[in-house]
Design a protein around this motif. Structure first.
Motif, PDB file in Angstrom:
ATOM      1  N   THR A  11      16.374 -11.355   7.030  1.00 19.95           N
ATOM      2  CA  THR A  11      15.244 -11.178   7.947  1.00 19.95           C
ATOM      3  C   THR A  11      13.940 -11.234   7.170  1.00 19.95           C
ATOM      4  N   PHE A  12      13.937 -10.613   5.980  1.00 20.69           N
ATOM      5  CA  PHE A  12      12.746 -10.631   5.126  1.00 20.69           C
ATOM      6  C   PHE A  12      12.389 -12.064   4.740  1.00 20.69           C
ATOM      7  N   LEU A  13      13.399 -12.851   4.330  1.00 17.73           N
ATOM      8  CA  LEU A  13      13.132 -14.225   3.900  1.00 17.73           C
ATOM      9  C   LEU A  13      12.612 -15.057   5.066  1.00 17.73           C
ATOM     10  N   LYS A  14      13.243 -14.860   6.239  1.00 12.41           N
ATOM     11  CA  LYS A  14      12.811 -15.602   7.423  1.00 12.41           C
ATOM     12  C   LYS A  14      11.371 -15.235   7.803  1.00 12.41           C
ATOM     13  N   ALA A  15      11.096 -13.930   7.748  1.00  8.01           N
ATOM     14  CA  ALA A  15       9.754 -13.459   8.116  1.00  8.01           C
ATOM     15  C   ALA A  15       8.714 -14.043   7.176  1.00  8.01           C
ATOM     16  N   SER A  16       8.983 -14.022   5.869  1.00  7.12           N
ATOM     17  CA  SER A  16       8.006 -14.552   4.903  1.00  7.12           C
ATOM     18  C   SER A  16       7.771 -16.029   5.155  1.00  7.12           C
ATOM     19  N   ALA A  17       8.857 -16.784   5.385  1.00  4.05           N
ATOM     20  CA  ALA A  17       8.730 -18.227   5.584  1.00  4.05           C
ATOM     21  C   ALA A  17       7.942 -18.523   6.854  1.00  4.05           C
ATOM     22  N   PRO A  97      -7.041   8.851  17.745  1.00  2.00           N
ATOM     23  CA  PRO A  97      -5.596   9.017  17.823  1.00  2.00           C
ATOM     24  C   PRO A  97      -4.913   8.778  16.484  1.00  2.00           C
ATOM     25  N   VAL A  98      -3.801   9.497  16.287  1.00  2.00           N
ATOM     26  CA  VAL A  98      -2.968   9.309  15.096  1.00  2.00           C
ATOM     27  C   VAL A  98      -1.576   8.889  15.563  1.00  2.00           C
ATOM     28  N   TYR A  99      -1.104   7.759  15.051  1.00  2.00           N
ATOM     29  CA  TYR A  99       0.228   7.249  15.393  1.00  2.00           C
ATOM     30  C   TYR A  99       1.122   7.351  14.168  1.00  2.00           C
ATOM     31  N   ALA A 100       2.356   7.762  14.366  1.00  2.00           N
ATOM     32  CA  ALA A 100       3.318   7.825  13.254  1.00  2.00           C
ATOM     33  C   ALA A 100       4.136   6.536  13.239  1.00  2.00           C
ATOM     34  N   GLY A 101       4.307   5.982  12.058  1.00  2.00           N
ATOM     35  CA  GLY A 101       4.994   4.694  11.935  1.00  2.00           C
ATOM     36  C   GLY A 101       6.328   4.777  11.233  1.00  2.00           C
ATOM     37  N   CYS A 102       6.519   3.908  10.247  1.00  2.00           N
ATOM     38  CA  CYS A 102       7.837   3.751   9.613  1.00  2.00           C
ATOM     39  C   CYS A 102       8.127   4.894   8.638  1.00  2.00           C
ATOM     40  N   PRO A 103       9.318   5.447   8.739  1.00  2.00           N
ATOM     41  CA  PRO A 103       9.662   6.589   7.886  1.00  2.00           C
ATOM     42  C   PRO A 103      10.132   6.194   6.494  1.00  2.00           C
ATOM     43  N   ARG A 104      10.376   4.901   6.291  1.00  2.00           N
ATOM     44  CA  ARG A 104      10.803   4.459   4.959  1.00  2.00           C
ATOM     45  C   ARG A 104      10.504   2.972   4.805  1.00  2.00           C
ATOM     46  N   PRO A 105      10.506   2.480   3.564  1.00  2.00           N
ATOM     47  CA  PRO A 105      10.234   1.051   3.336  1.00  2.00           C
ATOM     48  C   PRO A 105      11.225   0.151   4.077  1.00  2.00           C
ATOM     49  N   LEU A 106      10.876  -1.135   4.193  1.00  2.00           N
ATOM     50  CA  LEU A 106      11.695  -2.081   4.962  1.00  2.00           C
ATOM     51  C   LEU A 106      13.134  -2.140   4.459  1.00  2.00           C
ATOM     52  N   VAL A 206       6.258   0.718  -3.780  1.00  2.00           N
ATOM     53  CA  VAL A 206       7.087   1.453  -2.811  1.00  2.00           C
ATOM     54  C   VAL A 206       7.739   0.499  -1.821  1.00  2.00           C
ATOM     55  N   ASP A 207       7.002  -0.515  -1.377  1.00  2.00           N
ATOM     56  CA  ASP A 207       7.585  -1.463  -0.425  1.00  2.00           C
ATOM     57  C   ASP A 207       7.157  -2.895  -0.777  1.00  2.00           C
ATOM     58  N   PRO A 208       7.753  -3.464  -1.834  1.00  2.00           N
ATOM     59  CA  PRO A 208       7.325  -4.794  -2.279  1.00  2.00           C
ATOM     60  C   PRO A 208       7.614  -5.888  -1.251  1.00  2.00           C
ATOM     61  N   GLU A 209       8.702  -5.728  -0.489  1.00  2.00           N
ATOM     62  CA  GLU A 209       9.002  -6.753   0.530  1.00  2.00           C
ATOM     63  C   GLU A 209       7.912  -6.752   1.602  1.00  2.00           C
ATOM     64  N   ALA A 210       7.480  -5.560   1.988  1.00  2.00           N
ATOM     65  CA  ALA A 210       6.401  -5.477   2.981  1.00  2.00           C
ATOM     66  C   ALA A 210       5.123  -6.114   2.428  1.00  2.00           C
ATOM     67  N   ALA A 211       4.818  -5.816   1.177  1.00  2.00           N
ATOM     68  CA  ALA A 211       3.599  -6.382   0.572  1.00  2.00           C
ATOM     69  C   ALA A 211       3.696  -7.899   0.527  1.00  2.00           C
ATOM     70  N   SER A 212       4.887  -8.403   0.201  1.00  2.00           N
ATOM     71  CA  SER A 212       5.066  -9.844   0.127  1.00  2.00           C
ATOM     72  C   SER A 212       4.835 -10.497   1.494  1.00  2.00           C
ATOM     73  N   LEU A 307       9.312  -5.251 -10.761  1.00  2.00           N
ATOM     74  CA  LEU A 307       9.335  -5.077  -9.311  1.00  2.00           C
ATOM     75  C   LEU A 307       7.990  -4.525  -8.819  1.00  2.00           C
ATOM     76  N   GLY A 308       7.455  -5.175  -7.794  1.00  2.00           N
ATOM     77  CA  GLY A 308       6.200  -4.692  -7.207  1.00  2.00           C
ATOM     78  C   GLY A 308       4.957  -5.143  -7.949  1.00  2.00           C
ATOM     79  N   GLU A 309       5.121  -5.972  -8.971  1.00  2.00           N
ATOM     80  CA  GLU A 309       3.940  -6.484  -9.677  1.00  2.00           C
ATOM     81  C   GLU A 309       3.174  -7.442  -8.764  1.00  2.00           C
TER      82      GLU A 309
END
Ligand code: BDR
Ligand code: CA
Length: 347
Positions: A11-17, A97-106, A206-212, A307-309
């Motif tokens: 899913t990560f690869l598809k999303a990036s592409a 307003p404050v919204y709570a999001g993802c509890p952990r990296p992808l 913390v979340d390199p896939e998200a950053a990518s 990782l994460g560089e």
């Protein structure tokens, strides 16, 4: 949105592409001086708290619509709680307003920085029970709904934590890019070494896939990396004027900064601390205080030691198109003056 915390590699690869294919890069965006509509995505976090107060005090420059919280410096239950405490300090309990999001990296377990920010995430200040509850809607659903409905290129996301919420929103609804004016983020390191590993800065690590995913999104990005954070260090001389304002928020900012300096002194012996997240708010308040260059940035998601560089093509070796403005310089004294002026407008 509970699936956003479980993100298989394909899913990560598809999303990036998909995001790269639809790149929208538009560096001209709008005039730098226009008042911006802003959502802050954050993980408060001592410096996040100062950044939020900075933005809230600069009402003439920024129309801050919401805070979206993500897990990072401390777990999500604390970051969203701290976001609500910060809005109370600023007298914005009912209006922000404050919204709570993802509890952990992808795709990875959460790594926190409680050793730096303390068990509560806001070491150095006394915390009250938040005056109002968190919003019902998930932060990612809020981002998707808001950005879909927004006029083209109208909303700035100021991202000062791991990029999980934003990547999840861009993956779920890539068309939200249309509503984005830009993403101004604190993260990464290139000329300066990392702060969580020798190679990586915390928010990206913390979340390199998200950053990518975010760097591949085609949305105009401005990066406030560690490179600039260390050029505007917090020092005792820079803390004193905040206490001298005489208001509640000035005292809170001074206390938080003092706790940051104390931590760094214990760790490295130097009586100064890097100025991280508030540089992103500062860029929004007055971009003319900063200098940078448009470059290509990719994020290392597989390196054994790296990782994460954030790999910044400063000299154009790769031939890859620029996808971000990488900030390297700041007028530090003018930055602190702007921060103080903003905090002085708050309770
Ligand atoms: C970043 O990491 C966090 O600990 C701070 O809040 C900031 O966003 C600095 O590397
Ligand atoms: Ca942060």
């Amino acid at each position: 949105m509970s699936q956003t915390s479980c993100f298989p590699r394909r899913t990560f690869l598809k999303a990036s592409a998909a995001l790269t294919a639809g790149a929208l890069f538009n560096p001209l965006a709008q005039a730098a001086n226009e008042r911006r509509t802003v959502i802050i995505d954050c993980d408060p976090g001592q410096d996040d708290a100062i950044a939020i107060l900075f933005a809230l005090g600069a009402r003439d420059r920024l129309d801050l619509r919401a805070l979206t919280a993500v897990a990072g410096n401390v777990p999500l239950n604390l970051t969203e709680r701290n976001a609500r405490i910060v809005r109370d300090w600023a007298g914005q309990t009912k209006t922000l307003p404050v919204y709570a999001g993802c509890p952990r990296p992808l795709m990875r377990p959460l790594i926190t920085a409680a050793n730096v920010h303390g068990k509560t995430g806001l070491e150095g200040v006394e915390l009250h029970e938040p005056l109002a509850p968190v919003a019902q809607q998930h932060a990612v659903a809020y981002l998707v709904e808001t950005l879909k409905a927004a006029p083209p290129h109208s909303v700035t996301i100021c991202a000062i934590g791991p990029l999980t919420n934003l990547a999840a929103a861009l993956t779920e609804a890539p068309e939200i890019r249309e509503g984005l004016r830009e993403i101004v983020l604190m993260g990464g390191a290139f000329f300066e070494r990392g702060n969580i590993t020798p190679a990586a800065e915390f928010n990206i690590y913390v979340d390199p896939e998200a950053a990518s995913i975010v760097f591949a999104s085609g949305v105009p990005i401005v990066v406030l990396p560690r490179d600039v954070a260390v050029k505007a260090p917090i020092t005792p001389a820079r803390i004193a004027p905040f206490r001298a304002i005489g208001n509640r928020c000035g005292a809170i900012v001074a206390d938080i900064m003092a706790a940051e300096v104390k931590y760094q002194k214990g760790r490295r012996g130097a009586e100064e601390a890097p100025m991280y997240d508030p540089t992103a708010a500062g860029y929004l308040v007055d971009p003319s205080l900063f200098k940078g260059r448009m470059v290509n940035v990719v994020v290392e998601t597989t390196g054994q030691w790296t990782l994460g560089e954030t790999v910044v093509d400063w000299s154009g070796h790769s031939g890859r198109a620029p996808n971000a403005t990488w900030i390297t310089d700041v007028d530090a004294d003018a930055f602190y003056a702007a921060l103080r002026a903003s905090i002085a407008t708050l309770p």
